[in-house]
Design a protein around this motif. Structure first.
Motif, short mmCIF file in Angstrom:
data_model
loop_
_atom_site.label_atom_id
_atom_site.label_comp_id
_atom_site.label_asym_id
_atom_site.label_seq_id
_atom_site.Cartn_x
_atom_site.Cartn_y
_atom_site.Cartn_z
N GLU A 355 30.45 44.29 37.90
CA GLU A 355 30.63 45.70 38.42
C GLU A 355 30.42 45.87 39.82
O GLU A 355 30.69 46.77 40.61
N PHE A 356 29.40 44.93 40.36
CA PHE A 356 28.96 44.84 41.81
C PHE A 356 30.04 44.74 42.77
O PHE A 356 30.16 45.04 43.96
N LYS A 357 31.26 44.25 42.20
CA LYS A 357 32.50 43.61 43.06
C LYS A 357 33.03 45.02 43.58
O LYS A 357 33.39 45.08 44.86
N GLU A 358 32.99 46.22 42.77
CA GLU A 358 33.31 47.36 43.36
C GLU A 358 32.44 47.98 44.59
O GLU A 358 33.03 48.95 45.17
N ARG A 359 31.45 47.60 44.64
CA ARG A 359 30.45 48.05 45.82
C ARG A 359 30.47 46.92 46.90
O ARG A 359 29.70 46.83 47.64
N ASP A 360 31.41 46.27 46.91
CA ASP A 360 31.53 45.09 48.06
C ASP A 360 30.42 44.30 47.92
O ASP A 360 29.93 43.83 49.13
N VAL A 361 29.94 43.83 46.77
CA VAL A 361 28.74 42.79 46.55
C VAL A 361 29.43 41.77 46.00
O VAL A 361 29.66 41.80 44.93
N ARG A 362 29.03 40.53 46.55
CA ARG A 362 29.46 39.39 46.29
C ARG A 362 28.26 38.59 45.08
O ARG A 362 27.22 38.78 45.45
N THR A 363 28.87 38.25 44.10
CA THR A 363 27.83 37.77 42.98
C THR A 363 28.15 36.10 42.84
O THR A 363 29.42 35.78 42.94
#
Length: 363
Positions: A355-363
């Motif tokens: 879900e962090f992808k939607e916040r422009d966070v790469r995992t």
């Protein structure tokens, strides 16, 4: 009993890794870290590696273009063209990927940037490595190859200054995903091919359009050239033809192997490996290792996965990441050593990380 516990731990770790990879963004996968390799050469010439995930879609296209432009902006001007920083675009042919399914618009955007004057300060190398599995392509010409680049990903390759292919690899069949080749598609390929001339225009058009016949012609006292059937008739009417041979007949999409391209001097780089490519280019092998940030500015947090992954551990990890993301963190790294726990908790953690992808966070 201990071996049963170890088996369960390994199963859970494998499950979490698979889930995280399955939910990762194309950019993250395109920028996967390559294990360090032995330094085989010393060079003052700068070099960079850019991984190109296949098939190429809009997300991959933006990632590659942003990386190329960052490298170009940071590169110092050189007096001699041969001193320009090298950028190797490595096509991800792992697991039999060939580039089929790549979007024309996404590939055209990369090719347009690569041939723009803004990138004249760097030299680009399109690199097709061998695949680690059988190439899943129905074209008989690709059977038995050790890796191939097909579909509109070919457009990106011909936009590079040079083409490097490992032995046994192939390139061609650019129009593989099209039911018919439209005039606009021909114009796109003609424009890029004429700008760069990495491969002769008739070769490129033969790779795009199975209706094109490609013939290799040698005139008396001249180097060989590649022409279509109409051009051949014009040459025969005005010139003395010493030799001619059909490269591709009409009705069959053109696919050419590394050895064939080398034989006809259409390419000069056929490295055995990335290590060998570094030697042939005269650069340090360490410079051809992938950068997980792709040259970007990142604020990262690294969290070791606890031994026991349960609901409590999952909640703690997500809360910790949320706090750091609120403070500006945009890269989250989970390190996995040896973990045990509940399957449901591992699945929940993977889903929440995605879900962090939607916040422009790469995992």
């Amino acid at each position: 009993m201990s071996h049963l516990l170890n088996d369960r731990r390994h199963q859970l770790v494998s499950l979490l890794v698979v889930l995280l990879l399955a939910t990762a963004s194309p950019q993250t996968l395109a920028a996967a870290v390559v294990p360090p390799k032995q330094d085989v050469t010393q060079s003052s010439r700068l070099a960079h590696l850019v991984r190109v995930r296949l098939p190429i879609d809009d997300l991959v296209s933006r990632e590659v273009r942003q990386t190329l432009n960052r490298i170009a902006e940071k590169s110092q001007r050189t007096v001699r063209p041969e001193d320009r920083p090298l950028v190797v675009l490595e096509f991800d042919t792992s697991s039999g990927r060939s580039g089929r399914g790549s979007e024309l618009e996404a590939c055209q955007a990369i090719a347009r940037d690569m041939t723009d004057v803004r990138l004249n300060g760097i030299e680009t190398i399109a690199y097709i490595p061998q695949s680690n599995s059988v190439v899943a392509d129905p074209d008989p010409a690709a059977l038995g190859s050790k890796g191939s680049l097909m579909g509109h990903a070919v457009l990106v390759a011909i936009a590079a200054n040079k083409l490097a292919m490992e032995p046994g690899t192939m390139i061609g069949k650019a129009g593989a995903d099209e039911s018919r080749i439209e005039k606009l598609q021909r114009i796109v390929y003609e424009t890029i091919a004429e700008r760069r001339l990495t491969l002769p225009l008739p070769i490129v058009m033969g790779m795009l359009d199975p209706g094109r016949e490609v013939i290799r012609v040698r005139q008396v006292g001249k180097n060989a050239v590649y022409v279509g059937s109409d051009e051949l008739r014009e040459l025969e009417a005005t010139q003395v033809i010493e030799e001619s041979s059909t490269v591709s007949k009409a009705g069959a999409p053109l696919v050419m192997g590394a050895e064939e391209l080398l034989k006809y001097r259409l390419i000069s780089l056929v490295p055995e490996s990335k290590n060998d490519l570094a030697q042939k280019l005269g650069v340090n092998i360490a410079s051809l290792e992938s950068d997980p940030t792709n040259g970007g500015d990142w604020s990262a947090i690294q969290i070791p996965l606890p031994f026991n992954v349960d609901e409590k551990a999952t909640t703690w990890i997500i809360d910790k990441v949320n706090q750091r993301v609120a403070d500006g963190t945009n890269l989250v790294i989970l390190t996995i050593d040896e973990s045990d726990g509940k399957t449901e908790a591992c699945i929940e953690l993977a889903q929440r990380m995605a879900e962090f992808k939607e916040r422009d966070v790469r995992t």
